[in-house]
Scaffold this motif. Structure first.
Motif, mmCIF file in Angstrom:
data_model
loop_
_atom_site.group_PDB
_atom_site.id
_atom_site.type_symbol
_atom_site.label_atom_id
_atom_site.label_comp_id
_atom_site.label_asym_id
_atom_site.label_seq_id
_atom_site.Cartn_x
_atom_site.Cartn_y
_atom_site.Cartn_z
ATOM 1 N N THR A 67 45.752 50.031 56.735
ATOM 2 C CA THR A 67 46.048 50.456 55.165
ATOM 3 C C THR A 67 46.413 48.793 54.538
ATOM 4 O O THR A 67 46.022 48.903 53.349
ATOM 5 C CB THR A 67 46.982 51.377 54.971
ATOM 6 O OG1 THR A 67 48.298 50.909 55.775
ATOM 7 C CG2 THR A 67 46.476 52.644 55.242
ATOM 8 N N THR A 68 47.406 47.992 55.159
ATOM 9 C CA THR A 68 47.843 46.734 54.666
ATOM 10 C C THR A 68 46.465 45.811 54.398
ATOM 11 O O THR A 68 46.381 45.320 53.230
ATOM 12 C CB THR A 68 48.702 45.989 55.396
ATOM 13 O OG1 THR A 68 49.689 47.042 55.667
ATOM 14 C CG2 THR A 68 49.346 44.859 54.778
ATOM 15 N N PHE A 69 45.563 45.945 55.325
ATOM 16 C CA PHE A 69 44.400 45.128 55.090
ATOM 17 C C PHE A 69 43.423 45.600 53.954
ATOM 18 O O PHE A 69 42.870 44.948 53.198
ATOM 19 C CB PHE A 69 43.641 45.162 56.437
ATOM 20 C CG PHE A 69 42.114 44.417 56.400
ATOM 21 C CD1 PHE A 69 42.282 42.994 56.532
ATOM 22 C CD2 PHE A 69 40.960 45.098 56.224
ATOM 23 C CE1 PHE A 69 41.115 42.465 56.432
ATOM 24 C CE2 PHE A 69 39.879 44.591 56.094
ATOM 25 C CZ PHE A 69 39.790 42.996 56.146
ATOM 26 N N LEU A 70 43.465 46.828 53.999
ATOM 27 C CA LEU A 70 42.621 47.388 52.660
ATOM 28 C C LEU A 70 43.068 47.053 51.369
ATOM 29 O O LEU A 70 42.462 46.904 50.345
ATOM 30 C CB LEU A 70 42.384 49.065 52.874
ATOM 31 C CG LEU A 70 41.576 49.267 54.109
ATOM 32 C CD1 LEU A 70 41.550 51.006 54.206
ATOM 33 C CD2 LEU A 70 40.136 48.812 53.678
ATOM 34 N N ILE A 71 44.522 47.355 51.319
ATOM 35 C CA ILE A 71 45.289 47.018 49.940
ATOM 36 C C ILE A 71 45.234 45.381 49.549
ATOM 37 O O ILE A 71 45.162 45.214 48.548
ATOM 38 C CB ILE A 71 46.719 47.622 50.136
ATOM 39 C CG1 ILE A 71 46.736 49.249 50.086
ATOM 40 C CG2 ILE A 71 47.257 47.205 48.811
ATOM 41 C CD1 ILE A 71 47.810 50.021 50.486
ATOM 42 N N LEU A 72 45.534 44.490 50.336
ATOM 43 C CA LEU A 72 45.714 43.089 50.194
ATOM 44 C C LEU A 72 44.604 42.405 50.593
ATOM 45 O O LEU A 72 44.170 41.519 49.832
ATOM 46 C CB LEU A 72 47.057 42.610 51.153
ATOM 47 C CG LEU A 72 48.190 43.261 50.815
ATOM 48 C CD1 LEU A 72 49.426 42.905 51.894
ATOM 49 C CD2 LEU A 72 48.479 43.197 49.385
ATOM 50 N N VAL A 74 41.285 43.129 51.180
ATOM 51 C CA VAL A 74 39.635 43.424 50.829
ATOM 52 C C VAL A 74 39.729 43.174 49.258
ATOM 53 O O VAL A 74 38.572 42.303 49.025
ATOM 54 C CB VAL A 74 39.486 44.793 50.966
ATOM 55 C CG1 VAL A 74 38.327 45.331 50.110
ATOM 56 C CG2 VAL A 74 39.496 45.330 52.479
ATOM 57 N N PRO A 75 40.550 43.179 48.398
ATOM 58 C CA PRO A 75 40.472 42.674 47.224
ATOM 59 C C PRO A 75 40.175 41.227 46.971
ATOM 60 O O PRO A 75 39.656 40.366 46.378
ATOM 61 C CB PRO A 75 41.794 43.285 46.483
ATOM 62 C CG PRO A 75 42.184 44.347 47.137
ATOM 63 C CD PRO A 75 41.659 44.061 48.663
ATOM 64 N N LEU A 76 41.237 40.472 47.871
ATOM 65 C CA LEU A 76 41.051 39.289 47.968
ATOM 66 C C LEU A 76 39.776 38.661 48.464
ATOM 67 O O LEU A 76 38.959 37.694 47.701
ATOM 68 C CB LEU A 76 42.083 38.528 48.963
ATOM 69 C CG LEU A 76 42.107 36.837 49.177
ATOM 70 C CD1 LEU A 76 42.440 36.194 47.822
ATOM 71 C CD2 LEU A 76 43.078 36.617 50.385
ATOM 72 N N ILE A 77 38.914 39.279 49.464
ATOM 73 C CA ILE A 77 37.639 38.596 49.927
ATOM 74 C C ILE A 77 37.030 39.123 48.756
ATOM 75 O O ILE A 77 35.750 38.100 48.772
ATOM 76 C CB ILE A 77 37.359 39.598 51.215
ATOM 77 C CG1 ILE A 77 38.294 39.135 52.121
ATOM 78 C CG2 ILE A 77 35.952 39.456 51.445
ATOM 79 C CD1 ILE A 77 38.161 40.083 53.644
ATOM 80 N N ILE A 78 36.757 40.149 48.177
ATOM 81 C CA ILE A 78 35.965 40.619 46.817
ATOM 82 C C ILE A 78 35.977 39.475 45.823
ATOM 83 O O ILE A 78 34.813 38.905 45.346
ATOM 84 C CB ILE A 78 36.265 42.029 46.495
ATOM 85 C CG1 ILE A 78 35.692 42.833 47.565
ATOM 86 C CG2 ILE A 78 35.512 42.165 45.069
ATOM 87 C CD1 ILE A 78 35.915 44.223 47.011
ATOM 88 N N GLU A 79 37.248 38.937 45.638
ATOM 89 C CA GLU A 79 37.498 37.949 44.451
ATOM 90 C C GLU A 79 36.854 36.690 44.819
ATOM 91 O O GLU A 79 36.360 35.999 44.027
ATOM 92 C CB GLU A 79 39.131 38.033 44.149
ATOM 93 C CG GLU A 79 39.338 37.202 42.933
ATOM 94 C CD GLU A 79 38.751 37.698 41.680
ATOM 95 O OE1 GLU A 79 38.236 36.630 40.833
ATOM 96 O OE2 GLU A 79 38.529 38.685 41.353
#
Length: 108
Positions: A67-72, A74-79
């Motif tokens: 869940t930490t990976f999904l919250i922190l 994934v958005p960084l990778i997308i950006e």
């Protein structure tokens, strides 16, 4: 009619020596009641208990990490991907307009 009804099958004869009280226990009973077997059973029970606790805590840790990976992350990778696409688009527009490409100088 008989007072006791029987349903099919056969009846087995009684085992010999069942009524005698002086019968000594067989080898399986002796082995099962030995100290080594009871110690082994206790060790196996302890190992199962520790394994269950370990699996439970590992599952909790995996849930927290996921869940930490999904919250922190994934958005960084997308950006970062979005930024890279924007940079590529800028380079493409600059090359269409005739501006010199930005990059290392050509070798001599």
């Amino acid at each position: 009619m008989a007072s006791q009804s029987r349903r099919g099958g056969i009846s087995l004869p009684e085992r010999r020596g069942r009524g005698s009280s002086k019968q000594e226990p067989n080898i399986l009973v002796k082995i099962n009641n030995s100290q080594i077997v009871s110690t082994g059973k206790q060790a196996a029970c302890d190992a199962v208990f520790v394994a269950k606790k370990l699996l439970k805590s590992t599952g909790k840790a995996a849930w927290i990490a996921g869940t930490t990976f999904l919250i922190l992350a994934v958005p960084l990778i997308i950006e970062m991907d979005r930024e890279q696409q924007l940079n590529e688009l800028d380079l493409q527009q600059q090359s269409l307009l005739g501006a010199p490409p930005v990059g290392p100088p050509p070798p001599k």
